[in-house]
Design a protein around this motif. Structure first.
Motif, short mmCIF file in Angstrom:
data_model
loop_
_atom_site.label_atom_id
_atom_site.label_comp_id
_atom_site.label_asym_id
_atom_site.label_seq_id
_atom_site.Cartn_x
_atom_site.Cartn_y
_atom_site.Cartn_z
N LEU A 152 0.82 -1.21 0.00
CA LEU A 152 0.00 0.00 0.00
C LEU A 152 0.86 1.26 0.00
CD1 LEU A 152 -2.70 -1.14 2.59
CD2 LEU A 152 -2.98 -0.94 0.11
N ALA A 153 2.03 1.19 0.62
CA ALA A 153 2.92 2.36 0.70
C ALA A 153 3.57 2.68 -0.64
CB ALA A 153 4.00 2.13 1.75
N LEU A 154 3.48 1.79 -1.60
CA LEU A 154 4.04 2.07 -2.92
C LEU A 154 3.28 3.20 -3.62
CD1 LEU A 154 4.54 -1.58 -4.26
CD2 LEU A 154 6.30 -0.04 -3.44
N GLU A 155 2.02 3.37 -3.27
CA GLU A 155 1.20 4.40 -3.90
C GLU A 155 1.43 5.73 -3.20
OE1 GLU A 155 -1.09 6.35 -6.32
OE2 GLU A 155 -0.80 4.19 -6.59
N ASP A 156 1.84 6.73 -3.97
CA ASP A 156 2.18 8.03 -3.39
C ASP A 156 1.04 8.63 -2.58
OD1 ASP A 156 4.70 7.94 -4.45
OD2 ASP A 156 4.25 9.19 -6.19
N GLU A 157 -0.17 8.46 -3.05
CA GLU A 157 -1.32 9.04 -2.37
C GLU A 157 -1.55 8.43 -0.99
OE1 GLU A 157 -6.09 9.79 -3.28
OE2 GLU A 157 -4.70 9.38 -4.92
N ASN A 158 -1.01 7.23 -0.76
CA ASN A 158 -1.22 6.55 0.52
C ASN A 158 -0.15 6.89 1.56
OD1 ASN A 158 -3.48 5.23 -0.42
ND2 ASN A 158 -2.39 3.34 -0.93
N LYS A 159 1.00 7.37 1.13
CA LYS A 159 2.15 7.48 2.04
C LYS A 159 1.85 8.34 3.27
CE LYS A 159 5.96 6.72 -1.27
NZ LYS A 159 5.21 6.01 -2.28
N MET A 160 1.29 9.52 3.05
CA MET A 160 1.03 10.41 4.17
C MET A 160 -0.05 9.83 5.08
SD MET A 160 -0.07 14.44 4.26
CE MET A 160 1.52 14.96 3.63
N VAL A 161 -1.11 9.29 4.50
CA VAL A 161 -2.21 8.76 5.30
C VAL A 161 -1.73 7.61 6.18
CG1 VAL A 161 -4.47 7.63 5.22
CG2 VAL A 161 -3.92 9.46 3.61
N ILE A 162 -0.93 6.71 5.63
CA ILE A 162 -0.43 5.57 6.41
C ILE A 162 0.43 6.08 7.57
CG2 ILE A 162 1.09 3.55 6.33
CD1 ILE A 162 0.15 3.11 3.44
N GLY A 163 1.24 7.10 7.32
CA GLY A 163 2.05 7.66 8.39
C GLY A 163 1.20 8.34 9.44
N VAL A 164 0.22 9.14 9.00
CA VAL A 164 -0.65 9.86 9.94
C VAL A 164 -1.42 8.89 10.82
CG1 VAL A 164 -2.77 11.25 10.04
CG2 VAL A 164 -0.90 11.97 8.57
N LEU A 165 -1.81 7.76 10.28
CA LEU A 165 -2.61 6.80 11.04
C LEU A 165 -1.78 5.97 12.00
CD1 LEU A 165 -5.10 5.64 8.28
CD2 LEU A 165 -5.55 7.10 10.23
N GLY A 166 -0.46 6.20 12.06
CA GLY A 166 0.35 5.60 13.11
C GLY A 166 1.07 4.33 12.77
N ALA A 167 1.36 4.08 11.48
CA ALA A 167 2.00 2.82 11.10
C ALA A 167 3.51 2.83 11.29
CB ALA A 167 1.69 2.49 9.64
N VAL A 168 4.12 4.00 11.42
CA VAL A 168 5.58 4.08 11.42
C VAL A 168 6.19 3.33 12.60
CG1 VAL A 168 7.51 5.67 11.77
CG2 VAL A 168 5.80 6.17 10.04
#
Length: 488
Positions: A277-293
């Protein structure tokens, strides 16, 4: 209404006496972190949600704007995408923890007074006020805005489609809809099998109906059900056109939960799903904001599964391509952890890819220089024995660290970098040779810092492929060669 008025409206933070339930006490307001406040009202958020464009708002603020067909201009000049919302559980937890530390009551869910406050904002469009007035009375009795059912567990996501089902979907649907856990298991096994190798089925089966069942079954207490749900989701995520849809359907918080507490096999699949899912540029910020890091970093450090560690590293690499996630990683203590892993030789090539991204931001570069990164990287080069990809990545991190940083020269000199880099320059291939030469030039006070931009993207692609993965695995299109696609 002009753009300036819209911007002024959204800078309005005056508190209404009728809405004190959602505000911070006045004497505490000045120290409230700005990211805890809804950009629309300036109120402390009780139910924060992230929208596809990456910003976080109070859920009801988004719903009001959506129902009124009004999209604001934010203070930074951007216009948010309100087409979907995803609960920002990490932000909610952070806000509540902050309230506990400050001895402030948790913000209560917005009520009708909150809606009145938005309506009374002096720059709210006249048309919207009229629409608002006609519908707010229907919402006040239930404490929610018209058309928004706050009690529905799936109110954040698209409603299951009423479009006709294909025979394959109908077969799976009939099994997943049953009450018998055995039917759930068999339906997921069938879904996993169908989506393992067929690109067409991965697209046609990524429907709202199937995703709705997967959301429920991904957090099942039955290990086989959870594992097969996670594996099926990975398969669906391989297709570019499914990636944003899956994230917008609310899976990221669920994937994080499984990554934290699921079985080892389920964690493997979840790490692969987050990578995909992180391969898609549009998803990168959302995945980070939602606490996946942080959970991915923990998986990279301590997962029992080598595959989970590798996919966690690759997910972190792609997430760290954007500045906000680099900052999250640095704040999570990633630099010290990653350098320790480099020193011990664990998954060195992939970890160096992440470190190179972190070195490109000021906080990351500072933390790496403070954390003895130069000596560690020079030591790895001196030891030799690394594969060519790891060696090249190691030199690339040093090159990124040296860009515009006088402190690097002293640290590199102390670590004996010149001798090691000369050897690399003499024995390395063309790319490594060039990078080593540029570092040496910078250490001697020469240029070496210009040119770093244009060719770097191509070089990173080559280095990624040198880790043993195909280029298609790092693109959002046909991922037939994705490491897990033939196994899930």
């Amino acid at each position: 209404m002009g753009g300036n008025n819209r911007q002024r409206w959204f800078s309005f933070h005056q508190r209404s006496a009728s809405a004190t339930a959602t505000t911070v006490p006045q004497h505490k307001h000045d120290e409230t972190p700005p990211e805890f406040l809804c950009p629309i009202t300036g109120f402390l958020m009780s139910d924060p949600v992230v929208v596809p464009s990456g910003q976080t708002f109070e859920r009801l603020s988004v719903q009001i704007c959506r129902n009124l067909g009004f999209v604001p201009d934010l203070l930074d000049g951007t216009r948010p995408d309100f087409s979907a919302v995803i609960p920002n559980l990490a932000m909610k937890s952070t806000i509540f923890s902050w309230c506990d530390r400050k001895k402030i009551d948790h913000p209560r869910p917005p009520d009708a007074a909150y809606s009145v406050t938005i309506r009374q904002t002096p720059f709210f469009p006249t048309r919207a006020v009229t629409m608002f007035s006609s519908s707010s009375t229907t919402s006040s009795s239930s404490g929610a805005y018209a058309g928004f059912d706050s009690s529905s567990p799936t109110s954040d996501y698209s409603s299951p489609s009423s479009s006709p089902m294909s025979p394959e979907e109908e077969e799976i649907y009939n099994k997943l809809r049953g009450a018998d856990i055995f039917d759930h298991e068999q339906g997921l096994i069938l879904l996993r099998k169908m989506t393992r190798s067929s690109e067409d089925l991965r697209v046609s089966l990524c429907t709202d109906r199937i995703l709705s069942f997967l959301r429920q079954l991904l957090v099942s207490r039955y290990n086989l059900v959870q594992t097969n749900a996670a594996a099926s989701l990975v398969n669906l995520s391989l297709e570019k056109q499914n990636k944003v849809k899956i994230v917008r359907s609310g899976f990221v918080p669920l994937l994080i939960d499984v990554l934290k507490s699921g079985t080892t096999e389920a964690q493997e699949h979840v790490a692969g799903a987050l990578f995909s899912l992180a391969l898609e540029d549009e998803n990168k910020m959302v995945i980070g904001v939602l606490g996946a890091v942080e959970p991915l970093l923990h998986a990279l450090r301590s997962s029992e599964s080598e595959r989970a560690r590798q996919d966690a590293a690759l997910a972190l690499y792609h997430l760290s391509l954007i500045p906000s996630n680099r900052t999250r990683l640095v704040r999570a203590g990633a630099v010290a952890s990653l350098l320790t892993m480099v020193r011990s030789g664990e998954s060195t090539s992939r970890i160096l890819l992440v470190l190179c991204n972190l070195a490109a931001c000021p906080d990351g570069k500072g933390a790496m220089l403070d954390g003895n990164a130069v000596a560690i990287l020079v030591g790895k080069l001196r030891e030799g024995g690394e594969d060519e990809a790891a060696r090249e990545n190691c030199v690339a991190v040093l090159l990124t660290l040296c860009q515009g940083n006088l402190r690097f020269r002293g640290l590199a000199s102390e670590a004996g970098a010149e001798e090691v880099l000369k050897e690399v320059e003499e024995s390395g291939n063309g790319r490594v040779k060039e990078k080593a030469g540029r570092i040496l030039q910078a250490m001697r006070g020469g240029g070496g810092e210009s040119e770093y931009g244009e060719t770097e993207a191509r070089e990173w692609n080559r280095m990624i492929e040198a880790t043993g993965l195909s280029r298609s695995q790092f693109q959002g299109g046909q991922n037939g060669g994705f490491a897990c696609s033939s196994q899930f």
